[in-house]
Design an enzyme around this catalytic site. Structure first.
Site, short mmCIF file in Angstrom:
data_model
loop_
_atom_site.label_atom_id
_atom_site.label_comp_id
_atom_site.label_asym_id
_atom_site.label_seq_id
_atom_site.Cartn_x
_atom_site.Cartn_y
_atom_site.Cartn_z
CE1 TYR A 55 -3.48 2.78 0.65
CE2 TYR A 55 -1.74 3.67 2.05
CZ TYR A 55 -2.92 3.83 1.36
OH TYR A 55 -3.56 5.06 1.37
CD GLU A 105 -5.56 4.95 -1.40
OE1 GLU A 105 -5.68 5.09 -0.18
OE2 GLU A 105 -6.52 4.65 -2.15
#
Lengths: 286, 380, 286, 380
Positions: B100, B187
Site C-alpha cells: 500500500y 494512492e
C-alpha cells in the site's frame, strides 16, 4: 475587552482597490476601525477611501506602522498575500478569500513557522470583530454589540445567526472570531479559546463547530482541564449524509473521527453544554 | 475532481510510474479488441468510488467473448449512484506481493501525509485499525518534498528494505502529483511487485483539488466530461455550484457550508426531509441564486424550497433580486420561504415584499414554515 | 580542556563500512574516541570494527545515545547524511566528504536553521581533534599533543603542519578544528573563536585562514572587541594569482574582498599578530 | 564548468527564456551562411571570459562578406589565454533598454543572491561601486525559490515596475538554472527590452558547479569538448586534476588548496618562481600522483618539481609509490624534492628512500632546496 483587535490596531487591507476589498474597507471604517492604508501592486502612491495605497505590504508597514491586515485578493494570489504580510512583520493576518488551493495553504502554514509572531485567521473566513471598536473582514457590525461573550466559529453565516441572537438578548460580545471552514487554516478553536481564557473581560464562550477534522475535540480537551468561562458549544451537520461533499472540504467526514457525535461527546465530557440548535444557545448561556 | 482509475494511471505514467498495459473500452466490441491486443485482461468499471469489486464491477476475461460479455454487463451498471460510463481493460499482472502506498492531506496536522505498508491489496482502513504500526508514515515538508533519508527511514519502518531503491524512486515520482497536480489524494493500492521484481501500479486513486483546477485546465479538458454521476450534480457542476442530492422533498439553498448544514438539521428537526441543497457560497450574485434555484427545481421530487441566507459578503439585495428573477423566469409555483439577514438585508426584504414574497423570520421559524407548506401542498 | 568534543562524547560514523570510513574509524578508536556505532543502510544489525551498524542515524541515536557523528559517505549522499544527522538529534556533525555540490550545501544550511542545536563542521574538512581524548575526522593524532592552544583552520594540510610544529615545540593543543575550505560550510572562524574564548583551558589561539570570502575578517572583528587569548593568524595564498581557480571555490578571489591583504589588515587592526610563514607561528605564540 | 555564450543561451532557451535567433559558425563560410539566414548579425567570439568586446572579439556584419571577414579575424584569436574555437552569429536586436539580471552564490551569506538593476549593459561591478542602491537584491530560500511577493518587491526596488509581469516570469525561469543545473552563476547582461516590449537575453553567462557535473552529464557530453584553453589545463581536466598554469620554472604538487597555496608562497619567498601547480586533493592514490606529475612535466619550462604532501586522508605510502612509479615511468631526470608527512609517513619515506629519493624536511626547507637545485640545474 477584546482579543487580537481593538480600536487602536493599525490595519491595512490587501486588495483595497478591488470590489470586495473596497466595499468591506468602507464597512470597517464606518465601525471606526483604524484602517491606515492598503495595498494594490501598481497603484502605490495613490489614495483610496481616504487612505494611502502601497505597492507592497513591506512599504505599507514601513510607512504606516500597520500590525494587522485583511486580505481580499482573489484565490490564486491569496497564499502569496499571506506570506507577504508575515514577511513584512504583520502580526495579525486575516484572510477572507475563499477557494485557496489546499496545497497552497499547506505551504503557507509551513512558511509561517518562520514567523511565530504572525497569527493567521482563515482563510475562507468572515474575519473578526471587536464590537464597537474594530473589525477586519465581513462580519456585519449591525448584528453585534459590545459585551463579554467570546464567540468563535468555523461557519460564517452561523456566526451571524448566533451573534444576532446574542445581541438581541442583550448579551454583547467581547470579540467574535470566524476561523473559517477550510481543512488547512490558521488559528484553531483551541488557539482562540486560549486567548479568550486569558482575556479577563471575556466571561462567556460560544463555540460553533461543524463536522470534519478534530479541532473541536482539541478545544474540548483544553476546556476539560478547567475554564473560568461559561461555555456553550454547537455543532452543525449532525444530519448531514455521510461521505457527501458539503461545499467545503472541511465538511468531508473521514473515518469515525470528526462526526457531530464525537465532537458533542467531547464537549459533554469536558463539562461544556451542547446546544441542539443555534436558537437554544442564548438560553443556555444565561 | 476525482479521476477515474485509467485517468489516474495516465497521470501516474506521465510522472514516470510503471502501469500495466491497458485500454479504455466504451463498447463491448472495444473490450473484445482489447483482449486481442492484451491477452487475458481484467475488465474494470470506471467509477470514482471504492468497492466496485464487491459490486460486480471487475471481471476477468480469458477470451475475446468473455471480454465482450464482461463489458456488456459492466458498462451502464450503477455503482453507488454512478452510472459506469466505460471500462478499463488491463493486462493481468504476475503478482509477487502487494504494497500500500498513498499520499493524502492530514487536516489535523495541516500537512500532507505519506503512508506506506507492506500489507497492501486489502482495505487500508482495516489495516490501520487492526495493526496501525504496520503503516509507516511520513509528513514531507511541503516546500522540500520527501528527503532521501526520510524515504529510507520510511521504507525501513515499513519493513520493505529489500526493495528500498525502486520504492524510494517510485515514491518520489508519486509525490510529484502533489506539487504538480494539486493532488489531495494520490494512492496506489495495490502497488504490485511482480515476480520478476518490477514495481507497478495495480490500481490508482487521484483526487485533484477543485480549488486548484485553474492550474490544471488540461486535466479538466481531458477528463472533465467523462464521468456520469447524479444528473443534477452534473448540471450543478456545469454551473459551478456546490450541490448535493438527498432523498426528501424540500429543496434548500443557503450560503456557507455551516448554514446549509444547520438548515438541513433544522428542516429535519421540524419533521421535513430535504430533497437536495445548494450552497451559493460567499459573494453570491443574483445570477448565482437563479442558477441554484433552477438546479434545485430540476428534481421533480422537490415540493417546496427554503432559501436561508445570512449575508456577510453576500448582499441581501442581490439575493432578493436573484430570487425574484429566478422565480419569475422559472415560473415557479411551489411554496417558497426566504429567510434573509445580514448585509443590505432591509433592501433585500423590500425587494422581496415588492414582488410578493414574504421573508421568513429565524431559521428555525422558516424551517417549520416550509415543512408545513410542503406537507399542505403534498396533501392538497 | 577542550571544545565540542572530549573522551565522553558518543560518536557514530556515517559510512562506517566504507573504505575511508572504516580506516578512519580505526584511527579514531585507537586514540580512544568513544565510537558507539555506525550507519550503513542495508547493513543494520551487523557489527563492524567492534561496534553495531545501523540502517539509519535515527536508529543509531535511539540505540546508542550518540550526540556526534563523522560523515564519510560519497559526495552525492553527503548533504542528505548531514540532514539525516540533524533530524535525528545529533548536535555535532562533522562532514569530511569533499566535492559536495554548493547548491546541496546551501539547502543544507537552510535545513539546519530548523535544528539550531546542531553544529556542523565542514564539509570538505579534516574534522576536529581534542588531543589525547578523541577525534572525529582525519587529523593524524600522532602530530598532536594535549595542551592549551586552540587551533582553527580552513586548510587541512596546513593544520597538520602547524599542529606538528606546535607539538614539536611542546605547545599542546586544547582542540584543533578544521572548518574546511568550501565556500558554503558549517561553523565559521568566528563561531569557533567564540567557543575557544569561553573554554578556560584554552589560553592561546592559532587561526589559519586563506584567501576568499570574509570569514577571517569576521573573526578579526570579534577579536578586536577584546580577547583573553594570545592569538596568531596566518593567511595562505598571498602570492596566488588573482582570479585563478585554486582547487576549491573558497580560493576564488571576488572583487577586493577576501584578499590576503584585507585579511591580514583586519587582524593587524584587531591587535592580532600575523605570521608570514607557518614556521613563524610557534615563535610568535611563545 | 563555464559555458560559452551560445551554450548558456541554449540552456536558457530550454528554460523558456527568449533568446535572439543565432547560429554557431566554426568557419568563415558558416558565418557567411548565417548572414544569409539571419540578416545583419553580430559575430561574437565564444570564450569563457569577460572583456571580449574590448579585445576585438565582437564585430557587426551587414553583408555575407563582412560576416566572413569577421569570422576569419576572430576564430583562432587569443582572448585572455583562450583560443577562440568558434563564433556565434546572432541577429541584431531592436534595443529599447538594457537591464542587468544575475544569480550567483554569495559565500558570506551562504546563499544564492539574485541581483536586478535597471542599469544594465555596462559592467555591473562598476554600477555596484558607484550606485549600490540601483541594484536590487534578493536571497531566495533554496528550497522555496523566489516567491511571488519577493519578486514583486525586487522589481519595485529596481524601479522596473512597468515590466513587472514579464520580468518576474523571466526571473522565475532563470532561477530554474540553480536547482535544475546547479548553476553557480546565471547571468543575463544585458537583458534587452526591445522597442516592441519583448524581454530577450542579449548575453548569457552560466557556470555549472564542477562538483555537480555527475548530475548533468548531458551538459558535459554536449559542451565539454568545445573549449580550447591552456593545453595543460585541458589535459589536467581530462585526468580529473585541479591544475593551474603559472609563469615560472618550478612545478608544484600538493594536497589541499591551503597547502598548495602555502607552498607557492614558500617557493616565492625562497626566491623561486612556480611554473604550475597541481592539487591532488584528499584521498589521492598512487595513480593520481603519477597523473599529476605527468601533467606538471608536460610544460617544458619546468626545471624542477617540489612535491609537498601532508597526509590526512592521503596516505604517505600511496603517495610514495605514486612518486616512484611516476618518476620511473616518465623517466624523469629533473631535480625532485619530496616533502611528506602525516598518515603512514614512515612507510612512505621508507619507500622513497628504497628508491633513491630523499624526503625533504619542513615545507620551508623543501622550498629552499628545490629553488637551489633548480637554479643550479639552470646554470649547469
Amino acid at each position: 475587552m477584546s482579543i487580537l483587535l481593538d480600536r487602536d490596531t493599525k490595519v491595512i487591507v490587501q486588495g483595497i482597490t478591488g470590489r470586495e476589498g473596497g466595499f468591506h474597507t468602507e464597512q470597517m471604517q464606518s465601525l471606526g476601525t483604524n484602517v491606515v492604508g492598503g495595498t494594490s501592486p501598481g497603484k502605490g502612491g495613490t489614495t483610496h477611501l481616504g487612505v494611502p495605497v502601497f505597492n507592497t505590504v513591506a512599504d505599507a508597514v514601513q510607512e504606516t506602522g500597520a500590525t494587522a491586515t485583511g486580505i481580499f485578493v482573489p484565490a490564486p494570489f491569496a497564499a502569496d498575500a499571506i506570506m507577504e504580510a508575515a514577511a513584512a512583520g504583520i502580526t495579525l493576518i486575516v484572510c477572507i478569500t475563499e477557494g485557496i488551493p489546499i496545497q497552497d495553504m499547506i505551504r503557507v502554514k509551513d512558511f509561517l513557522r518562520g514567523y511565530p509572531q504572525a497569527r493567521l485567521i482563515g482563510a475562507n473566513c468572515p474575519g473578526l470583530i471587536t464590537p464597537g471598536q474594530a473589525k477586519i473582514g465581513i462580519i456585519p457590525q449591525r448584528i453585534t454589540s459590545s459585551g463579554h461573550v467570546g464567540l468563535v466559529s468555523r461557519s460564517g453565516t452561523l456566526t451571524y445567526e448566533v451573534a444576532s441572537a446574542l445581541s438581541a438578548a442583550g448579551m454583547g460580545q467581547s470579540t467574535i472570531v470566524g476561523i473559517g471552514g477550510d481543512p488547512v487554516l490558521g488559528l484553531t478553536f483551541r488557539d482562540v479559546v486560549e486567548l479568550f481564557e486569558k482575556d479577563h473581560d471575556t466571561t462567556h464562550l460560544v463555540l460553533i463547530g461543524e463536522i470534519g477534522g478534530s479541532d473541536e475535540e482539541h478545544a474540548a480537551e483544553l476546556l476539560a482541564k478547567g475554564t473560568r468561562l461559561k461555555a456553550v458549544a454547537f455543532i452543525s451537520g449532525r444530519t448531514a449524509p455521510e461521505g457527501k461533499r458539503m461545499g467545503h472540504a472541511g465538511a468531508i467526514i473521514s473515518g469515525n473521527r470528526g462526526t457531530a457525535k464525537s465532537k458533542e461527546e467531547a464537549f459533554h465530557k469536558a463539562g461544556v453544554q451542547v446546544a441542539e440548535t443555534t436558537d437554544d444557545i442564548v438560553g443556555m448561556l444565561s | 475532481m476525482k479521476l477515474l482509475e485509467y485517468q489516474a494511471k495516465e497521470v501516474l505514467a506521465s510522472l514516470g510510474i510503471a502501469i500495466p498495459p491497458g485500454m479504455v473500452a466504451r463498447t463491448p466490441e472495444e473490450a473484445a479488441q482489447a483482449f486481442e491486443k492484451l491477452g487475458p485482461i481484467a475488465v474494470k468499471a470506471q467509477v470514482p468510488v471504492g468497492g466496485r469489486g464487491k459490486a460486480g464491477g471487475i471481471k476477468l476475461a480469458k477470451s475475446a467473448d468473455e471480454a465482450r460479455h464482461a463489458a456488456e454487463q459492466i458498462i451502464g451498471m450503477d455503482i453507488k449512484g454512478f452510472k459506469v460510463p466505460l471500462v478499463y481493460c488491463e493486462a493481468a499482472l504476475d503478482i509477487g506481493r502487494e504494497i500500500y502506498l498513498g499520499f493524502t492531506v492530514d487536516r489535523d496536522a495541516r500537512a500532507n501525509i505519506l503512508m506506506l505498508s507492506a500489507k497492501g491489496g486489502m482495505e487500508i482502513e482495516q489495516v490501520a485499525e487492526e495493526s496501525p504500526d504496520s503503516i509507516a508514515r511520513l509528513y514531507p515538508n511541503p516546500w522540500r518534498g520527501p528527503l532521501d533519508f526520510e524515504l529510507t527511514q520510511l521504507v525501513y519502518d515499513a519493513e520493505l528494505a529489500d526493495i528500498a531503491r525502486p520504492l524510494s524512486s517510485l515514491i518520489r515520482k508519486l509525490y510529484r502529483a502533489i506539487p504538480d497536480y494539486d493532488a489531495l489524494t494520490a494512492e496506489i493500492n495495490p502497488l504490485v511487485v511482480t515476480r520478476s521484481g518490477d514495481v507497478i501500479a495495480g490500481d490508482a486513486k487521484l483526487e485533484i483539488d477543485d480549488n486548484a483546477m485553474w492550474r490544471h485546465k488540461h486535466l479538466e479538458e481531458r477528463y472533465g466530461s467523462v464521468l456520469e454521476g447524479d444528473p443534477y450534480e452534473v448540471e450543478a457542476k456545469k454551473r459551478h455550484l456546490t450541490y448535493v442530492s438527498l432523498d426528501g422533498d424540500i429543496g434548500i439553498i443557503g450560503n456557507g457550508a455551516g448554514l446549509c448544514m444547520g438548515t438541513l438539521d433544522l428542516v429535519q428537526r421540524a419533521g421535513g426531509k430535504p430533497a437536495n441543497f445548494c450552497d451559493i457560497g460567499g459573494g453570491a450574485k443574483a445570477e448565482v441564486v437563479e442558477n441554484a434555484l433552477a438546479v434545485i427545481l430540476m428534481n421533480p421530487k422537490v415540493k417546496g424550497v427554503l432559501i436561508n441566507v445570512f449575508g456577510g459578503i453576500t448582499r441581501g439585495d442581490e439575493v432578493a433580486r436573484g430570487v425574484v428573477t429566478a422565480r419569475d423566469n422559472l415560473n415557479m409555483k411551489l411554496p417558497l420561504v426566504v429567510r434573509m439577514s445580514g448585509t443590505n438585508e432591509e433592501e433585500g426584504r423590500e425587494i422581496l415584499e415588492q414582488h410578493g414574497i414574504e421573508p421568513g423570520v429565524s431559521g428555525w421559524e422558516a424551517a417549520k414554515k416550509i415543512v408545513e407548506l410542503t406537507k399542505a401542498g403534498a396533501t392538497a
